[in-house]
Design a protein around this motif. Structure first.
Motif, PDB file in Angstrom:
ATOM      1  N   ASN A 165     -11.147  -9.327   3.472  1.00  0.00           N
ATOM      2  CA  ASN A 165      -9.934  -9.390   3.890  1.00  0.00           C
ATOM      3  C   ASN A 165      -8.881  -8.866   2.987  1.00  0.00           C
ATOM      4  N   TYR A 166      -9.150  -7.458   2.642  1.00  0.00           N
ATOM      5  CA  TYR A 166      -8.399  -6.867   1.631  1.00  0.00           C
ATOM      6  C   TYR A 166      -7.007  -7.004   1.892  1.00  0.00           C
ATOM      7  N   GLN A 167      -6.155  -7.116   0.786  1.00  0.00           N
ATOM      8  CA  GLN A 167      -4.658  -6.696   0.904  1.00  0.00           C
ATOM      9  C   GLN A 167      -4.173  -6.069  -0.245  1.00  0.00           C
ATOM     10  N   THR A 168      -3.500  -5.119  -0.295  1.00  0.00           N
ATOM     11  CA  THR A 168      -3.205  -4.303  -1.229  1.00  0.00           C
ATOM     12  C   THR A 168      -2.011  -5.326  -2.379  1.00  0.00           C
ATOM     13  N   VAL A 169      -2.166  -5.173  -3.589  1.00  0.00           N
ATOM     14  CA  VAL A 169      -1.228  -5.808  -4.298  1.00  0.00           C
ATOM     15  C   VAL A 169      -0.061  -4.941  -4.840  1.00  0.00           C
ATOM     16  N   CYS A 170       1.037  -5.448  -4.793  1.00  0.00           N
ATOM     17  CA  CYS A 170       2.018  -4.212  -5.037  1.00  0.00           C
ATOM     18  C   CYS A 170       2.037  -4.276  -6.943  1.00  0.00           C
ATOM     19  N   ASP A 171       1.864  -2.831  -6.996  1.00  0.00           N
ATOM     20  CA  ASP A 171       1.752  -2.554  -8.664  1.00  0.00           C
ATOM     21  C   ASP A 171       3.325  -2.700  -9.194  1.00  0.00           C
TER      22      ASP A 171
ATOM     23  N   ALA B 274       0.865  -1.116  -0.042  1.00  0.00           N
ATOM     24  CA  ALA B 274      -0.078   0.173   0.165  1.00  0.00           C
ATOM     25  C   ALA B 274       0.952   1.099  -0.010  1.00  0.00           C
ATOM     26  N   LEU B 275       1.881   1.482   0.733  1.00  0.00           N
ATOM     27  CA  LEU B 275       2.996   2.442   0.854  1.00  0.00           C
ATOM     28  C   LEU B 275       3.848   2.470  -0.290  1.00  0.00           C
ATOM     29  N   GLU B 276       4.469   1.181  -0.825  1.00  0.00           N
ATOM     30  CA  GLU B 276       5.240   1.114  -1.901  1.00  0.00           C
ATOM     31  C   GLU B 276       4.871   1.290  -3.107  1.00  0.00           C
ATOM     32  N   ASN B 277       3.369   1.268  -3.185  1.00  0.00           N
ATOM     33  CA  ASN B 277       2.848   1.656  -4.414  1.00  0.00           C
ATOM     34  C   ASN B 277       2.892   3.146  -4.723  1.00  0.00           C
ATOM     35  N   PHE B 278       2.732   3.798  -3.463  1.00  0.00           N
ATOM     36  CA  PHE B 278       2.402   5.312  -3.476  1.00  0.00           C
ATOM     37  C   PHE B 278       4.027   5.841  -3.496  1.00  0.00           C
ATOM     38  N   TRP B 279       4.977   5.147  -3.070  1.00  0.00           N
ATOM     39  CA  TRP B 279       6.158   6.052  -3.104  1.00  0.00           C
ATOM     40  C   TRP B 279       6.730   5.773  -4.766  1.00  0.00           C
ATOM     41  N   TYR B 280       6.472   4.403  -5.190  1.00  0.00           N
ATOM     42  CA  TYR B 280       6.649   4.363  -6.477  1.00  0.00           C
ATOM     43  C   TYR B 280       6.109   5.155  -7.526  1.00  0.00           C
ATOM     44  N   SER B 281       4.682   5.642  -7.196  1.00  0.00           N
ATOM     45  CA  SER B 281       4.309   6.301  -8.039  1.00  0.00           C
ATOM     46  C   SER B 281       4.594   8.061  -8.040  1.00  0.00           C
ATOM     47  N   GLU B 282       5.241   8.230  -6.936  1.00  0.00           N
ATOM     48  CA  GLU B 282       5.903   9.642  -6.463  1.00  0.00           C
ATOM     49  C   GLU B 282       7.242   9.573  -7.340  1.00  0.00           C
ATOM     50  N   SER B 283       7.873   8.322  -7.308  1.00  0.00           N
ATOM     51  CA  SER B 283       9.178   8.184  -7.963  1.00  0.00           C
ATOM     52  C   SER B 283       8.860   8.544  -9.560  1.00  0.00           C
ATOM     53  N   LEU B 284       7.916   8.014 -10.129  1.00  0.00           N
ATOM     54  CA  LEU B 284       7.611   7.980 -11.516  1.00  0.00           C
ATOM     55  C   LEU B 284       7.240   9.457 -11.745  1.00  0.00           C
ATOM     56  N   ASP B 285       6.597  10.063 -10.728  1.00  0.00           N
ATOM     57  CA  ASP B 285       6.389  11.694 -11.082  1.00  0.00           C
ATOM     58  C   ASP B 285       7.590  12.376 -11.151  1.00  0.00           C
ATOM     59  N   PHE B 286       8.526  12.090 -10.386  1.00  0.00           N
ATOM     60  CA  PHE B 286       9.851  12.738 -10.485  1.00  0.00           C
ATOM     61  C   PHE B 286      10.622  12.432 -11.483  1.00  0.00           C
ATOM     62  N   GLU B 287      10.470  11.251 -12.062  1.00  0.00           N
ATOM     63  CA  GLU B 287      11.261  10.909 -13.564  1.00  0.00           C
ATOM     64  C   GLU B 287      10.527  11.609 -14.620  1.00  0.00           C
ATOM     65  N   ASN B 288       9.183  11.541 -14.424  1.00  0.00           N
ATOM     66  CA  ASN B 288       8.417  12.460 -15.411  1.00  0.00           C
ATOM     67  C   ASN B 288       8.475  13.925 -15.607  1.00  0.00           C
TER      68      ASN B 288
ATOM     69  N   SER C 205      -4.692   6.592  -1.151  1.00  0.00           N
ATOM     70  CA  SER C 205      -5.818   5.655  -1.205  1.00  0.00           C
ATOM     71  C   SER C 205      -6.008   4.861  -2.528  1.00  0.00           C
ATOM     72  N   ILE C 206      -5.583   5.747  -3.689  1.00  0.00           N
ATOM     73  CA  ILE C 206      -5.493   4.801  -4.852  1.00  0.00           C
ATOM     74  C   ILE C 206      -4.264   3.875  -4.802  1.00  0.00           C
ATOM     75  N   ALA C 207      -2.997   4.188  -4.413  1.00  0.00           N
ATOM     76  CA  ALA C 207      -2.048   3.269  -4.179  1.00  0.00           C
ATOM     77  C   ALA C 207      -2.343   2.171  -3.259  1.00  0.00           C
ATOM     78  N   ALA C 208      -3.229   2.125  -2.367  1.00  0.00           N
ATOM     79  CA  ALA C 208      -3.414   1.245  -1.398  1.00  0.00           C
ATOM     80  C   ALA C 208      -4.648   0.362  -1.977  1.00  0.00           C
ATOM     81  N   GLY C 209      -5.577   0.964  -2.857  1.00  0.00           N
ATOM     82  CA  GLY C 209      -6.603   0.308  -3.621  1.00  0.00           C
ATOM     83  C   GLY C 209      -7.782   0.321  -2.593  1.00  0.00           C
ATOM     84  N   THR C 210      -7.953   1.167  -1.601  1.00  0.00           N
ATOM     85  CA  THR C 210      -8.903   1.352  -0.668  1.00  0.00           C
ATOM     86  C   THR C 210      -8.968   2.535   0.031  1.00  0.00           C
ATOM     87  N   ASP C 211     -10.073   3.121   0.330  1.00  0.00           N
ATOM     88  CA  ASP C 211     -10.410   4.523   0.801  1.00  0.00           C
ATOM     89  C   ASP C 211      -9.831   4.357   2.449  1.00  0.00           C
ATOM     90  N   LEU C 212      -8.759   5.238   2.108  1.00  0.00           N
ATOM     91  CA  LEU C 212      -8.294   5.673   3.821  1.00  0.00           C
ATOM     92  C   LEU C 212      -8.453   6.802   4.508  1.00  0.00           C
TER      93      LEU C 212
END
Length: 463
Positions: A254-260, A101-115, A134-141
């Protein structure tokens, strides 16, 4: 802990408002739990200020006893800096939905930086960050952030964005908020028990600042009563009613975030072999990313001639073999025979092009070598003509004048691994015909022509 805290300031990790001196401690949690295998709650407890020790339940209780929580107000900076409750929401995201849930978010920010569109490191737009996390986690936080004092600044707009993103609230979050209710001190005695658990040597003499730490507990130890306990419970119920107007989500999940990102890493493997199938050890293989900014990776073949590159992102790569001494290159190919579009023979000696899709493992990128003092050359159309192309049950080989002047010629048809499956010795003549009817169709082979001085090679496809 102090070293972890200060090293955390060297990491440009993004934060909500006022989290500059809190979020850096969460990296301590990641290092201990994800890096060293310590359980999450103990990792959280041993992070942060050297003189504080809070598990996640303690941090949730620490948030609940604040005046801002009872009043339904956002947190203030005194309730964040250097404190476990200032980064407990991140630990709870991991607790409920996993690190992805957090790794997806940090990765998205890394992509933003690279772009070329980097996010702010500090003081990000609050609603935008809630939405992206919330989008990175796949659930409303939102309910979790709200509990920890991070309230939407434009609730209606954020709710619309959350809905448009197709996000719902997991029942796991609802259940966790109910667990928080049991932690709330309901009267003066329970408040004092909580305070002394935090400060077992006493609450001091009242000289410390009253907004946080021991001074906060000293100040409220003579004030907190059942009315405050009831108000705290009501504040929590207000959050539940706001985000769960119909009660617990049904059905329970029993939702669990999947790593993108991390689950989509792939690998590239292969072999370096002699033409007789024996492995060649300690051959250097270089993996070059098409992106020139990415440094090259280097691997060496093991005793089985095997090499491997792991944790690769999707993209274009080039494998380059450093030619082993005493050998000449016979063939280089990706021939996993898995039916993908990457099964191919390289047109360049000692190089193989690789295209990785997300999460793909591209295997059998093999280099086959011939141990010989003879030179090995790629046949060209001036020296020999093969027909028909593709070959059928008969293969015709037309020789040029130079080859006609040599002595006896040896013809070998080999697999791409160098295994000889058909051979013949012929006197030179303008056209030599080989029976290929027993070879497998729709396969690539190597035709070797040896004249005693040279070994000539031509790639051969049978229809």
């Amino acid at each position: 802990r102090v070293h972890y805290h200060e090293l955390g300031h060297k990491v440009a990790i993004s934060k909500f408002q006022w989290e500059r001196e809190a979020m850096v401690n969460f990296l301590h949690v990641a290092a201990r739990n994800k890096g060293l295998g310590m359980d999450l709650d103990t990792s959280f407890q041993t992070s942060g200020h050297p003189y504080l020790s809070m598990f996640m339940d303690d941090a949730a209780e620490h948030r609940a006893i604040t005046k801002s929580f009872r009043m339904g107000q956002p947190r203030n900076p005194y309730e964040v800096s250097y404190q476990h409750r200032g980064y407990a929401h991140y630990a709870e995201i991991v607790n409920l939905f996993g690190w992805c849930a957090l790794e997806n978010f940090w990765y998205s920010e890394s992509l933003d930086f690279e772009n070329g569109t980097p996010q702010l490191v500090n003081n990000q737009d609050q609603d935008d960050r809630i939405l992206r996390m919330s989008i990175a986690a796949g659930t409303d936080l939102r309910p979790l952030f709200h509990y920890y004092g991070i309230h939407p600044e434009n609730p209606a707009a954020l709710e619309s964005d959350i809905s448009n993103a197709g996000l719902t609230i997991s029942s796991k979050l609802y259940d966790r908020l109910l667990e928080y209710e049991a932690l709330i001190p309901m009267d003066s005695a329970e408040f004092m028990a909580h305070a002394l658990e935090r400060h077992p040597n006493g609450l001091g003499n009242g000289n410390a600042p009253i907004h946080y730490g021991i001074g906060f507990y000293y100040h409220w130890s003579s004030i907190y009563n059942a009315t405050h306990g009831q108000a705290t419970v009501q504040a929590l119920n207000d959050i539940l009613n706001l985000y769960f107007p119909n009660g617990a989500p049904s059905p329970a999940d029993n939702y669990q975030t999947v790593c993108d990102f991390f689950e989509t890493e792939g690998k590239v493997t292969g072999l370096v072999l002699e033409d007789n199938g024996l492995p060649i050890q300690n051959v250097e293989i270089i993996l070059e990313d098409a992106d020139p900014v990415t440094p090259n990776l280097v691997a060496y073949t093991d005793q089985n001639g095997y090499y491997e590159f792991n944790e690769l992102l999707q993209g274009e790569y080039t494998l380059t073999q450093t030619q082993p001494a005493g050998f000449v290159s016979l063939s280089d190919y990706d021939n996993e025979l898995d039916g993908d579009v990457h099964d191919t023979i390289s047109p360049v000696d000692n190089q193989i092009g690789v295209t990785l899709e997300p999460g793909e493992d591209d295997n059998q990128n093999n280099f086959v070598e011939l141990e010989s003092d003879l030179s090995i050359e790629e046949l060209n159309s001036d020296e020999v003509i093969l027909y028909p192309v593709p070959a059928g049950e008969l293969l015709n080989i037309r020789l040029n004048e130079e080859l006609m002047q040599t002595g006896e010629l040896r013809f070998e048809i080999c697999t791409l691994l160098g295994q000889v499956i058909q051979e013949a010795t012929e006197e030179p003549q303008p056209i030599i015909t080989l029976d290929t009817s027993k070879l497998s169709s729709n396969q690539m082979y190597l035709l070797l022509i040896k004249d005693g001085q040279r070994t000539l090679v031509r790639k051969l496809f049978l229809k």
